[in-house]
Motif scaffolding. Structure first.
Motif, PDB file in Angstrom:
ATOM      1  N   GLN A   1      -5.354   7.417  15.669  1.00  0.00           N
ATOM      2  CA  GLN A   1      -6.526   7.645  14.824  1.00  0.00           C
ATOM      3  C   GLN A   1      -6.139   7.390  13.379  1.00  0.00           C
ATOM      4  N   ILE A   2      -6.875   6.500  12.722  1.00  0.00           N
ATOM      5  CA  ILE A   2      -6.711   6.253  11.298  1.00  0.00           C
ATOM      6  C   ILE A   2      -8.089   6.366  10.663  1.00  0.00           C
ATOM      7  N   SER A   3      -8.238   7.298   9.760  1.00  0.00           N
ATOM      8  CA  SER A   3      -9.541   7.577   9.154  1.00  0.00           C
ATOM      9  C   SER A   3     -10.545   7.854  10.275  1.00  0.00           C
ATOM     10  N   ASN A   4     -11.620   7.052  10.379  1.00  0.00           N
ATOM     11  CA  ASN A   4     -12.628   7.279  11.422  1.00  0.00           C
ATOM     12  C   ASN A   4     -12.515   6.265  12.563  1.00  0.00           C
ATOM     13  N   SER A   5     -11.403   5.545  12.638  1.00  0.00           N
ATOM     14  CA  SER A   5     -11.231   4.519  13.658  1.00  0.00           C
ATOM     15  C   SER A   5     -10.093   4.912  14.597  1.00  0.00           C
ATOM     16  N   THR A  41       4.493   4.608  15.105  1.00  0.00           N
ATOM     17  CA  THR A  41       3.802   4.481  13.815  1.00  0.00           C
ATOM     18  C   THR A  41       4.079   3.129  13.177  1.00  0.00           C
ATOM     19  N   ALA A  42       5.303   2.627  13.316  1.00  0.00           N
ATOM     20  CA  ALA A  42       5.625   1.305  12.765  1.00  0.00           C
ATOM     21  C   ALA A  42       4.802   0.221  13.452  1.00  0.00           C
ATOM     22  N   ALA A  43       4.650   0.321  14.778  1.00  0.00           N
ATOM     23  CA  ALA A  43       3.860  -0.672  15.512  1.00  0.00           C
ATOM     24  C   ALA A  43       2.393  -0.621  15.105  1.00  0.00           C
ATOM     25  N   ILE A  44       1.873   0.574  14.914  1.00  0.00           N
ATOM     26  CA  ILE A  44       0.460   0.715  14.543  1.00  0.00           C
ATOM     27  C   ILE A  44       0.211   0.139  13.157  1.00  0.00           C
ATOM     28  N   ILE A  45       1.129   0.370  12.228  1.00  0.00           N
ATOM     29  CA  ILE A  45       0.984  -0.217  10.895  1.00  0.00           C
ATOM     30  C   ILE A  45       0.977  -1.741  10.982  1.00  0.00           C
ATOM     31  N   PHE A  81      -6.257   2.722   3.517  1.00  0.00           N
ATOM     32  CA  PHE A  81      -5.069   2.641   4.365  1.00  0.00           C
ATOM     33  C   PHE A  81      -4.382   1.292   4.197  1.00  0.00           C
ATOM     34  N   ARG A  82      -5.144   0.213   4.147  1.00  0.00           N
ATOM     35  CA  ARG A  82      -4.532  -1.106   3.993  1.00  0.00           C
ATOM     36  C   ARG A  82      -3.783  -1.209   2.663  1.00  0.00           C
ATOM     37  N   ARG A  83      -4.304  -0.544   1.655  1.00  0.00           N
ATOM     38  CA  ARG A  83      -3.640  -0.568   0.348  1.00  0.00           C
ATOM     39  C   ARG A  83      -2.367   0.265   0.359  1.00  0.00           C
ATOM     40  N   ASP A  84      -2.376   1.353   1.127  1.00  0.00           N
ATOM     41  CA  ASP A  84      -1.229   2.264   1.160  1.00  0.00           C
ATOM     42  C   ASP A  84      -1.028   2.771   2.589  1.00  0.00           C
ATOM     43  N   PRO A  85      -0.442   1.915   3.472  1.00  0.00           N
ATOM     44  CA  PRO A  85      -0.331   2.258   4.899  1.00  0.00           C
ATOM     45  C   PRO A  85       0.854   3.180   5.197  1.00  0.00           C
ATOM     46  N   ARG A  86       0.680   4.435   4.869  1.00  0.00           N
ATOM     47  CA  ARG A  86       1.762   5.391   5.110  1.00  0.00           C
ATOM     48  C   ARG A  86       1.630   6.020   6.497  1.00  0.00           C
ATOM     49  N   PRO A  87       2.777   6.300   7.156  1.00  0.00           N
ATOM     50  CA  PRO A  87       2.749   6.878   8.508  1.00  0.00           C
ATOM     51  C   PRO A  87       1.996   8.196   8.596  1.00  0.00           C
ATOM     52  N   GLU A  88       2.047   9.010   7.558  1.00  0.00           N
ATOM     53  CA  GLU A  88       1.387  10.311   7.621  1.00  0.00           C
ATOM     54  C   GLU A  88      -0.136  10.211   7.655  1.00  0.00           C
ATOM     55  N   LYS A  89      -0.667   9.021   7.418  1.00  0.00           N
ATOM     56  CA  LYS A  89      -2.115   8.822   7.511  1.00  0.00           C
ATOM     57  C   LYS A  89      -2.556   8.499   8.944  1.00  0.00           C
ATOM     58  N   ILE A  90      -1.589   8.373   9.848  1.00  0.00           N
ATOM     59  CA  ILE A  90      -1.884   8.012  11.235  1.00  0.00           C
ATOM     60  C   ILE A  90      -1.700   9.235  12.122  1.00  0.00           C
ATOM     61  N   ALA A  91      -2.710   9.548  12.919  1.00  0.00           N
ATOM     62  CA  ALA A  91      -2.597  10.602  13.930  1.00  0.00           C
ATOM     63  C   ALA A  91      -2.333   9.931  15.273  1.00  0.00           C
ATOM     64  N   VAL A  92      -1.167  10.203  15.847  1.00  0.00           N
ATOM     65  CA  VAL A  92      -0.781   9.580  17.107  1.00  0.00           C
ATOM     66  C   VAL A  92      -0.657  10.646  18.188  1.00  0.00           C
ATOM     67  N   LYS A  93      -1.228  10.360  19.345  1.00  0.00           N
ATOM     68  CA  LYS A  93      -1.125  11.258  20.500  1.00  0.00           C
ATOM     69  C   LYS A  93      -0.697  10.457  21.712  1.00  0.00           C
ATOM     70  N   ILE A  94       0.272  10.988  22.441  1.00  0.00           N
ATOM     71  CA  ILE A  94       0.661  10.382  23.716  1.00  0.00           C
ATOM     72  C   ILE A  94      -0.070  11.143  24.815  1.00  0.00           C
ATOM     73  N   THR A 144      -2.393  -2.925  12.223  1.00  0.00           N
ATOM     74  CA  THR A 144      -3.483  -2.919  11.230  1.00  0.00           C
ATOM     75  C   THR A 144      -3.410  -4.161  10.353  1.00  0.00           C
ATOM     76  N   SER A 145      -2.181  -4.651  10.115  1.00  0.00           N
ATOM     77  CA  SER A 145      -2.016  -5.858   9.294  1.00  0.00           C
ATOM     78  C   SER A 145      -2.426  -7.112  10.061  1.00  0.00           C
ATOM     79  N   SER A 146      -2.103  -7.147  11.360  1.00  0.00           N
ATOM     80  CA  SER A 146      -2.381  -8.342  12.164  1.00  0.00           C
ATOM     81  C   SER A 146      -3.813  -8.401  12.673  1.00  0.00           C
ATOM     82  N   GLY A 147      -4.548  -7.291  12.571  1.00  0.00           N
ATOM     83  CA  GLY A 147      -5.913  -7.240  13.084  1.00  0.00           C
ATOM     84  C   GLY A 147      -6.015  -6.692  14.483  1.00  0.00           C
ATOM     85  N   GLY A 148      -4.873  -6.334  15.091  1.00  0.00           N
ATOM     86  CA  GLY A 148      -4.913  -5.747  16.425  1.00  0.00           C
ATOM     87  C   GLY A 148      -5.611  -4.400  16.441  1.00  0.00           C
ATOM     88  N   PHE A 149      -5.342  -3.601  15.422  1.00  0.00           N
ATOM     89  CA  PHE A 149      -6.058  -2.331  15.253  1.00  0.00           C
ATOM     90  C   PHE A 149      -7.312  -2.634  14.446  1.00  0.00           C
TER      91      PHE A 149
END
Length: 294
Positions: free
Chosen positions: A204-208, A145-149, A169-182, A152-157
């Motif tokens: 998955q963040i929002s619809n992306s 989750t830290a890497a994904i946040i 999300f950019r205004r409030d990038p909290r981990p609970e807003k990210i759905a992660v699946k391995i 999103t800041s660097s433009g990779g996501f």
């Protein structure tokens, strides 16, 4: 083995961002099984670009169970490799001959010199099984989750242009807003990383969303996300993974491949695994149904 080791050094030096600037660069080609014939399609944009596909050309073919030297016995024009303007196009195709039983599922072909030999090879092969578990999630979730946040800041996501949730999300990038699946995880023998694992992750963040190949060592991520786009591509569950270590010293290639024909055509993936992180060396798919028309 000197020629081959030099060739692999060149391959591993390729950039992280893209697999190949030009199809067939560094002598790397995906290889496909078409009704028992093993084929390399010439997808270069330049006339006669893949000169090595002429009869007599030699390749080291790496598959799910081993590697063998194959030779181009015939070149012809064939459909199934790519499309243009929503129609299948005929591509110059090299037909390979060699010991298929030694290789099993063909994945990657590397152009080799006429005097290349596998005598004295110490190469190792390993089919990988999925080792996703609750313990793994507990170990690596914080780092993911830290890497994904950060991405999103660097433009990779990259958020979809019409994803209204991106601003929130950019205004409030909290981990609970990210759905992660391995989707897939497996231990790999990698020099310098005693607890190395490769991970195929979906975020998955929002619809992306974004699918990545990542390298982990215990609870730490090593290197960057190597994006594995899944739009009109095979779902991870259809991909199989194997490692091929040419010297058997913990510097393997990770190879991803399909065996059952997915809806959109077979795929081939290749990554060079190093203690500094993974590098993408190959990404290709057959295009028998002209995906660009959908």
């Amino acid at each position: 083995m000197y020629f081959f080791l030099v060739g692999l050094t060149l391959i591993f030096g390729m950039s992280n961002g893209i697999a190949q600037e030009v199809y067939g660069a560094k002598g790397l080609f995906p290889i496909y099984d078409a009704n028992g014939q093993w084929l390399i399609f010439d997808k270069t944009s330049l006339p006669g670009g893949a000169q090595s596909l002429k009869p007599g050309g030699r390749f080291l073919v790496i598959g799910s169970a081993g590697a063998e030297i194959f030779e181009v016995v015939r070149a012809s024009n064939a459909f199934g490799g790519a499309c243009s303007a929503r129609k299948p196009i005929r591509l110059r195709t090299g037909i390979l001959k060699g010991s298929q039983k030694s290789v099993v599922d063909p994945i990657l072909a590397i152009k080799v010199a006429a005097n290349f030999s596998l005598r004295g090879s110490h190469a190792t092969y390993q089919l990988l099984r999925n080792e996703v578990s609750e313990t793994l999630y507990q170990t690596i979730s914080t780092a993911l989750t830290a890497a994904i946040i950060d991405e999103t800041s660097s433009g990779g996501f990259r958020f979809k242009a019409d994803d209204e949730g991106a601003v929130d999300f950019r205004r409030d990038p909290r981990p609970e807003k990210i759905a992660v699946k391995i989707d897939f995880a497996a231990k790999v023998p990698l020099a310098g990383l005693p607890s190395a694992m490769i991970l195929i992750t979906s975020a998955q963040i929002s619809n992306s969303s974004r699918r990545c190949l990542r390298l982990a060592n215990a609870d730490k991520l090593i290197g960057d996300c190597l994006e594995m786009p899944s739009d009109l591509m095979a779902e991870t569950g259809l991909l199989h993974f194997a490692t091929y270590d040419p010297a058997g010293k913990g510097n393997p290639l990770l190879l991803g491949y399909t065996t059952e024909a997915p809806l959109w055509g077979h795929e081939r993936w290749g990554f060079a695994l190093r203690a500094s992180g993974p590098k993408l060396i190959l990404h290709d798919a057959m295009d028998p149904r002209c995906r660009e028309g959908f």
